[in-house]
Write a protein that holds these residues in place. Structure first.
Motif, short mmCIF file in Angstrom:
data_model
loop_
_atom_site.label_atom_id
_atom_site.label_comp_id
_atom_site.label_asym_id
_atom_site.label_seq_id
_atom_site.Cartn_x
_atom_site.Cartn_y
_atom_site.Cartn_z
N HIS A 171 0.86 -1.17 0.00
CA HIS A 171 0.00 0.00 0.00
C HIS A 171 0.90 1.23 0.00
CE1 HIS A 171 -2.87 3.05 1.33
NE2 HIS A 171 -3.80 2.25 0.84
N PRO A 172 0.59 2.24 -0.78
CA PRO A 172 1.49 3.41 -0.86
C PRO A 172 1.63 4.16 0.46
CG PRO A 172 -0.57 3.82 -2.04
CD PRO A 172 -0.54 2.35 -1.72
N GLU A 173 0.64 4.06 1.34
CA GLU A 173 0.67 4.83 2.58
C GLU A 173 1.10 4.01 3.80
OE1 GLU A 173 0.23 8.06 2.60
OE2 GLU A 173 -0.25 8.13 0.46
N ASP A 174 0.74 2.74 3.82
CA ASP A 174 0.97 1.96 5.03
C ASP A 174 1.09 0.48 4.69
OD1 ASP A 174 1.31 1.33 7.65
OD2 ASP A 174 -0.74 1.73 8.29
N ILE A 175 2.32 -0.04 4.64
CA ILE A 175 2.56 -1.44 4.33
C ILE A 175 2.26 -2.29 5.56
CG2 ILE A 175 4.31 -3.13 3.64
CD1 ILE A 175 5.77 -0.78 2.27
N LYS A 176 1.51 -3.36 5.36
CA LYS A 176 1.11 -4.24 6.46
C LYS A 176 1.82 -5.58 6.33
CE LYS A 176 -3.14 -5.70 6.41
NZ LYS A 176 -4.62 -5.68 6.53
N PHE A 177 2.25 -6.13 7.46
CA PHE A 177 2.95 -7.42 7.49
C PHE A 177 2.15 -8.44 8.31
CE2 PHE A 177 6.33 -4.50 6.47
CZ PHE A 177 7.16 -5.22 5.61
N HIS A 178 2.18 -9.69 7.86
CA HIS A 178 1.64 -10.83 8.62
C HIS A 178 2.77 -11.84 8.79
CE1 HIS A 178 -2.82 -10.10 7.25
NE2 HIS A 178 -2.36 -9.18 8.09
N LEU A 179 2.97 -12.35 9.99
CA LEU A 179 4.02 -13.33 10.27
C LEU A 179 3.40 -14.56 10.93
CD1 LEU A 179 7.56 -12.72 11.63
CD2 LEU A 179 6.15 -14.45 12.71
N TYR A 180 3.65 -15.73 10.33
CA TYR A 180 3.14 -17.01 10.83
C TYR A 180 4.32 -17.86 11.29
CZ TYR A 180 -1.08 -15.96 8.01
OH TYR A 180 -2.19 -15.37 7.45
N LEU A 181 4.12 -18.59 12.38
CA LEU A 181 5.09 -19.59 12.84
C LEU A 181 4.36 -20.92 12.88
CD1 LEU A 181 7.93 -20.22 13.92
CD2 LEU A 181 7.08 -19.74 16.22
N VAL A 182 4.68 -21.83 11.94
CA VAL A 182 3.90 -23.05 11.77
C VAL A 182 4.84 -24.24 11.56
CG1 VAL A 182 1.89 -21.88 10.81
CG2 VAL A 182 3.71 -22.64 9.27
N ILE A 219 0.96 -7.17 16.98
CA ILE A 219 -0.22 -7.75 17.63
C ILE A 219 -0.49 -9.12 17.04
CG2 ILE A 219 -2.66 -7.45 18.15
CD1 ILE A 219 -2.29 -4.46 17.71
N PRO A 220 -0.47 -10.19 17.85
CA PRO A 220 0.09 -10.25 19.20
C PRO A 220 1.61 -10.41 19.12
CG PRO A 220 -0.72 -12.40 18.59
CD PRO A 220 -1.03 -11.48 17.42
N THR A 221 2.29 -10.14 20.21
CA THR A 221 3.74 -10.32 20.24
C THR A 221 4.14 -11.76 20.51
OG1 THR A 221 3.81 -9.77 22.59
CG2 THR A 221 4.11 -7.96 21.03
N GLU A 222 3.20 -12.57 20.99
CA GLU A 222 3.50 -13.94 21.39
C GLU A 222 2.74 -14.93 20.51
OE1 GLU A 222 2.67 -16.63 25.36
OE2 GLU A 222 3.50 -14.61 25.63
N LEU A 223 3.46 -15.93 19.98
CA LEU A 223 2.85 -16.99 19.18
C LEU A 223 3.16 -18.34 19.79
CD1 LEU A 223 3.73 -15.84 15.53
CD2 LEU A 223 1.49 -15.75 16.62
N GLN A 242 -5.45 -19.97 10.87
CA GLN A 242 -4.08 -20.06 11.39
C GLN A 242 -3.72 -18.75 12.10
OE1 GLN A 242 -2.50 -22.98 11.08
NE2 GLN A 242 -4.14 -23.81 9.81
N PRO A 243 -3.21 -18.80 13.33
CA PRO A 243 -2.84 -17.56 14.03
C PRO A 243 -1.60 -16.91 13.42
CG PRO A 243 -2.18 -19.47 15.32
CD PRO A 243 -2.96 -20.00 14.14
N PHE A 244 -1.54 -15.58 13.50
CA PHE A 244 -0.37 -14.85 13.00
C PHE A 244 -0.23 -13.54 13.77
CE2 PHE A 244 -3.99 -13.58 10.35
CZ PHE A 244 -3.90 -12.19 10.37
N SER A 245 0.98 -12.98 13.71
CA SER A 245 1.23 -11.65 14.25
C SER A 245 1.20 -10.65 13.10
CB SER A 245 2.60 -11.59 14.94
OG SER A 245 2.62 -12.37 16.11
N LYS A 246 0.72 -9.44 13.38
CA LYS A 246 0.66 -8.43 12.33
C LYS A 246 1.21 -7.10 12.85
CE LYS A 246 -4.14 -7.02 13.27
NZ LYS A 246 -5.47 -6.84 12.67
N PHE A 247 1.76 -6.32 11.93
CA PHE A 247 2.22 -4.97 12.26
C PHE A 247 2.22 -4.13 10.99
CE2 PHE A 247 6.00 -7.40 11.25
CZ PHE A 247 6.77 -6.55 10.47
N ASN A 248 2.10 -2.83 11.17
CA ASN A 248 2.11 -1.88 10.06
C ASN A 248 3.43 -1.11 10.08
OD1 ASN A 248 -0.64 -2.71 10.28
ND2 ASN A 248 -1.25 -0.94 9.09
N ALA A 249 3.97 -0.84 8.88
CA ALA A 249 5.30 -0.21 8.80
C ALA A 249 5.28 1.10 8.03
CB ALA A 249 6.28 -1.18 8.14
#
Length: 426
Positions: free
Chosen positions: A215-226, A274-278, A289-296
């Protein structure tokens, strides 16, 4: 990719037992090495609709989309591997196979015994073969790391039949898969059975999957530990792709991780995660599937991401994401989708079906798409449909950026509607 085969002499051809004994035993070392090679190819670009075979690729046909059921025919004797799932077969002759996928949660809980602990250790497959006797071996994938306190006697093949769960010991257990010789087929997969009260840390191989949503204004990340389950990774890839997620190539974990342990996700830019703990657990493909997300934001500087063991504080995974990674990832992503175009093309359907209208209005006001007065004008419309029509018309006049922000709000507040409409547009 073509799987090499061993030659068969004229004397061997005269006896099927000699063929299956001599030729297939020569294959085992080669099979294990190829499984290991495929396992460590973390950026999996495998053809989901093909098996690797001795004479090249064999096409897989999707015969029932709603049941996720596939069919194929192995044309000759040899070893075949579905690299997208880790499932393999050694066959004596030509054979037709059907494969579907099951969910452990729908079957295992009904058969739990109180004095034992069960751990689903890989995907659940519903397999049939015709003729069945043409299959010499089936290789069922697992993600247990064969080191430390792990005992191969814990491995069992679970068959789910009309009479319930039937357990069978595998013929042998290899890294990444377990083997059944001369198998009978059913809904089947690998289980670990551990005596209750046994305090063990079960090491498993795992994947850290990192996606960004451009996204040009706010890149979003999803992180999975599986767990390292190729089918599970494919399902997550598909789900993220539905919402324009692009997977970044990252390194695997530094070491096998502990099943059921908790891990902390952090970053060098002090961005809120959010969340910091997986918790490292296994949910069947198809389940949420649970994941952590953050905006950069616009991400003008590199970000270092780390995962540490909560109990021991040890670093188990890290990577650095650079702005150029995002640029290259976005360039390689399919460019056929636009949130602005989606809203325009689905104006009538959205007009009738937007659910959380108040939430969408709040999002658009927060992102300065709508002023307070414009928000009130929408809210003053007499019917729900006239409110949504006023909103859509107002946003469309503001251009693509406003439409992209509207699409992002709809994706977060009503993902099922967005997913449904995208499927209808395919």
């Amino acid at each position: 990719m073509r799987i090499p085969t061993s030659s068969v002499s004229e004397d061997q051809e005269s006896s099927e037992e000699q063929v299956s004994g001599a030729v297939y035993s020569e294959m085992h070392q080669m099979i294990s090495s190829i499984y290991a090679e495929l396992h460590f190819m973390f950026k999996q670009d495998y053809k989901y609709d093909q098996f690797l075979g001795p004479e090249g690729n064999v096409d897989v046909e999707l015969i029932n989309k709603s049941a996720n059921k596939y069919s194929l025919r192995f044309p000759t004797a040899g070893w075949y591997l579905w690299s997208a799932t880790g499932l393999g077969f050694v066959v004596r002759d030509a054979v037709t196979v059907t494969i579907a996928f099951g969910s452990w949660s729908q079957h295992l809980a009904l058969d739990l015994q109180h004095h034992e602990q069960w751990l689903a250790a890989g995907p659940l497959f519903a397999v049939t073969a015709e003729p069945e006797e043409a299959v010499a071996e089936i290789h069922l994938p697992h993600f247990i790391s064969l080191q430390g306190e792990v005992d191969v006697s814990w491995f069992l093949v679970a068959h789910f039949k009309d009479e319930g769960m039937v357990l069978q010991r595998p013929s042998r257990v290899e890294p990444f898969y377990a083997v059944l010789d001369n198998p009978s087929f059913s809904l089947m997969g690998i289980l670990l059975r551990i005596a209750r009260g046994t305090r063990l840390s079960i090491p498993i191989t795992s994947n850290t999957l990192l996606y960004f949503h451009p996204h040009p204004e706010d890149i979003k990340f999803h992180l999975y530990l599986v767990p390292s389950d190729a089918l599970l990774t494919k399902m997550i890839d598909d789900e993220e792709e539905r919402f324009c997620g692009v997977r970044l190539q990252t390194s695997p974990s530094m070491q096998p991780l502990t099943f059921g342990a908790h891990y902390i996700v952090s970053n060098s830019a002090h961005l809120e995660i959010i969340p910091t703990e997986l918790k490292l657990s296994y949910r069947s493909p198809g389940e949420i599937q649970p994941f952590s997300k953050f905006n950069a934001g616009q991400m003008k500087e590199p970000i270092q991401l780390e995962i540490t063991d909560k109990r021991h504080g040890t670093l188990v995974w890290k990577t650095v994401v650079k702005p150029v990674d995002i640029q290259l990832g976005a360039a390689s992503a399919p460019r056929t989708f636009s949130g602005a175009a989606f809203v325009r093309e689905n104006h009538r359907q959205l007009q009738a079906r937007i659910g959380d209208l108040k939430g969408v209005l709040d999002d658009l006001q927060d992102n300065e798409v709508l002023s307070e007065n414009e928000k009130e004008l929408v809210e003053q419309a007499k019917t729900r449909q006239s409110k949504t029509d006023a909103l859509l018309s107002m946003v469309e006049k503001k251009g693509d950026r406003a439409l992209e922000l509207l699409f992002r709000s709809l994706s977060e507040r009503d993902p099922y509607l967005v997913s449904y409409l995208r499927q209808q547009n395919l």
